[in-house]
Design an enzyme around this catalytic site. Structure first.
Site: not given
Length: 82
Positions: A15-19
């Site tokens: 899971t990629v969370e950028l902000s």
């Protein structure tokens, strides 16, 4: 779910969370891409590292389903698919 999948299946999910903004406005997306592009592309290149291939029977050349793959120093075996 990612931890469960990694520990109990052959699936590795991320899971990629950028902000902290779950639904950024479309106008913000180009800047988010530019801020993270190099890191994301380098991460994607890493999928080509490691061991990959087909486990085959020496005599028949057929794939072997459910073979256990172990690597010294890594406490996580995987099994081949059908």
């Amino acid at each position: 779910m990612n931890d469960f999948s990694y520990l109990h299946t052959n699936c590795f999910e991320i899971t990629v969370e950028l902000s902290c903004d779950k639904f950024p406005h479309a106008s913000e997306l180009p800047a988010e891409w530019e801020n993270n592009r190099e890191s994301l592309l380098l991460y994607m290149e890493q999928v080509h590292r490691g061991i990959k291939g087909v486990v085959r029977d020496r005599d028949t050349g057929q794939g072997i389903a459910n073979a256990i793959i172990s690597v010294d120093g890594i406490n996580h075996d995987v099994r081949t698919g059908t």
